[in-house]
Write an enzyme that holds these catalytic residues in place. Structure first.
Site, PDB file in Angstrom:
ATOM      1  N   LYS A  37      -8.525 -31.260  20.267  1.00 50.40           N
ATOM      2  CA  LYS A  37      -7.593 -30.741  21.060  1.00 50.40           C
ATOM      3  C   LYS A  37      -6.484 -29.515  21.536  1.00 50.40           C
ATOM      4  CE  LYS A  37      -5.217 -34.487  19.165  1.00 50.40           C
ATOM      5  NZ  LYS A  37      -4.298 -35.177  18.986  1.00 50.40           N
ATOM      6  N   ASP A  86      -1.861 -40.392  13.701  1.00 50.92           N
ATOM      7  CA  ASP A  86      -1.934 -41.034  14.960  1.00 50.92           C
ATOM      8  C   ASP A  86      -1.746 -42.553  14.854  1.00 50.92           C
ATOM      9  OD1 ASP A  86      -4.117 -40.539  16.529  1.00 50.92           O
ATOM     10  OD2 ASP A  86      -2.607 -39.387  18.155  1.00 50.92           O
TER      11      ASP A  86
HETATM   12 MG    MG Z   1       0.618 -38.052  20.174  1.00 49.24          MG
END
Ligand code: MG
Ligand code: ADP
Length: 494
Positions: A195, A230
């Site tokens: 990312k 997450d």
């Molecule tokens: Mg997040």
């Protein structure tokens, strides 16, 4: 008619002919150019095709890779990481816990007060801070010090009523959404960045160690009780709210999924079998790859020029970091080969990542008759002014192709998980309800994407089963879930 008159008529006639000729030529040229734009779009659309039969192949490939990743370390592109979470929160957790959620463009610090079975979550406060882009590619000390300093400020605002009993350290659940090889519930080393992060000195290092040292430097006295990502956090937060939650999927800057596996079905797990007989698996499905994925030249170009070529292919087709960039790449080609956006390629269109997914989504959702939003986005972001309605329509169609492909592939991925869990078919007796805890900015804000994902999943499942499979949004489940896991794995637990 006199001689002069004849001459004049001939001259005027010739001029008219020339003018008409020019007009026709221009029209032909522009319709030819538009035809080229349409052809590029059509070719792209065909290559992005993800009809149901193809999606079922993708789902099967996902199931196969899941088995392979569970069988042995490095057995698949899917890491199928063991989270060490073998007990999701029971609901009986009590006390004040902190969480830190790092995994994309922003990070959050949270304080959650839990009131046990009767009262549940009594209080939840959080602060969201964006990460300066230079820290995403700097040193790990700079990044972690920045985070710990924000945490210090947040702790300083703690009200008296949250203070812990004397002698008891504050505890924190750390949601760190990058591929981590865990060695216990609160230790693990970073496998690699994704990312857009690229901090070489952190790879292969102890993540909790890096955070703990930074907290010490910033004067935060806190114990890291749980390290999760997450998806695992969202699964924990989801399950706390509803016991039918068995899968978590994040569609945000990146994408990932976690689910509850039978620990006996994990050949590579040599630790003790848990009492629950379960283990949460962090799939790292962003790295999924299959010959069935509908890849185009634009995806291949994006991948080649990315920070992590060859990796995270599924993520590059489905997640928020990349969707807008795919659109930009196709528009760039259209601008090069047609005059739809003028005679030259608008310079801004050549800038990678200039078109962000939230802007793409705003254009895709434009319902005004003259596509006003599309016009102003093209003008403000790409500095293309006076776009024709035709050009705007083409942009919307392009957004739709890219978003539809992404959403449908994400649905296929979920089907793959349900297959692995044996929840894709109806069994005799009580219907089994499965809730997929969803979160992430893409899922939350890109309505067309979300609806397409959910519709596709229903299409792919048998009618009977699809009644009992539900996607549900758990807002900030990942942070709350990490606090819950810090509580259920508290070092003070009796
Ligand atoms: Mg997040
Ligand atoms: P992260 O994934 O960075 O932890 P989020 O879950 O909040 O954080 O997701 C943020 C991502 O969601 C953004 O990078 C963007 O790609 C996507 N996103 C945010 N808002 C929108 C929007 N309005 N439309 C489409 N995508 C959005």
């Amino acid at each position: 008619m006199g001689k002069v008159g004849v001459t004049a008529a001939v001259v005027v006639g010739a001029a008219v002919c020339a003018a008409v000729g020019l007009l026709v030529r221009n029209q032909l040229r522009s319709s030819g150019q538009c035809a080229r734009a349409d052809a590029i779009l059509k070719e792209f659309k065909d290559k992005c095709g993800a009809q149901n039969s193809k999606l079922k192949q993708v789902a099967d490939a996902m199931t196969v890779e899941m088995h392979a990743g569970l069988a042995s370390e490095g057995g698949s592109k899917l890491k199928m990481l063991i989270s060490y979470v073998d007990n999701l929160p029971s609901g009986a957790e009590e006390g004040v816990y902190y969480a830190l959620d790092l995994g994309g463009t922003n990070f959050r610090v949270l304080r959650v007060q839990l009131g046990g079975t009767e009262r549940g979550i009594i209080n939840r406060e959080f602060r969201e801070v964006s990460i300066p882009p230079n820290l995403m590619v700097g040193t790990s000390q700079e990044l972690f010090d920045y985070i710990a300093a924000e945490l210090a400020k947040f702790v300083a605002q703690e009200e008296d009523r949250f203070h812990l009993p004397f002698g008891r350290k504050r505890e924190l659940g750390f949601t760190f959404s990058f591929p981590v090889m865990q060695t216990s519930i609160n230790t693990g080393t970073l496998a690699r960045w994704t990312k857009g992060f690229s901090i070489d000195d952190a790879v292969g290092k102890d993540v909790v160690g890096a955070l703990s040292s930074a907290m010490e430097r910033q004067g935060v006295d806190m114990h890291v009780s749980a390290l999760v990502n997450d998806t695992v956090g969202t699964l924990a937060g989801g399950k706390y709210a509803n016991k039918d939650v068995a899968v978590a999927v994040i569609m945000g800057t990146g994408t990932n999924a976690a689910y509850v596996e039978r620990s006996q079905a994990i050949p590579k797990w040599h630790g003790p079998q848990s009492e629950s007989g379960e283990m949460v698996i962090n799939m790292e499905w962003g790295n999924f790859r299959s010959s069935h994925l509908p890849l185009t030249e634009y995806d291949i170009g994006l991948d080649a020029e990315s920070l992590n070529p060859g990796e995270q292919m599924f993520e590059k087709l489905t997640s928020g970091m990349y969707l807008g960039e795919i659109v930009r790449r196709v528009l760039c080609r259209i601008a090069e080969e047609s005059t739809l956006f003028g005679d030259t390629v608008p310079p801004k269109l050549k800038t990678p990542f200039i078109l962000r997914t939230p802007d793409m989504s705003a254009m895709h959702h434009d319902t005004s008759y003259d596509l006003k939003v599309v016009g102003s986005k093209l003008k403000d972001i790409l500095e293309i002014s006076n776009t024709s309605l035709k050009a705007r329509k083409l942009v919307v169609e392009l957004c739709s192709i890219v978003a539809t492909r992404g959403a449908r592939l994400a649905a296929a991925g979920i089907l793959g998980i349900l297959k692995k869990m044996g929840r894709d078919i109806s069994r005799d007796g009580e219907p089994q309800r499965t809730i997929i805890a969803m979160d992430g900015g893409l899922y939350e804000h890109y309505t067309v994407y979300r609806v397409c994902l959910e519709t596709t999943l229903r299409e792919l499942l048998d009618a009977e089963v699809s009644k009992n499979v539900v996607c549900e949004h758990f807002n900030d489940g990942s942070g709350t879930g990490a606090a819950l896991l810090a509580a259920s794995h508290s070092s003070y637990a009796s």
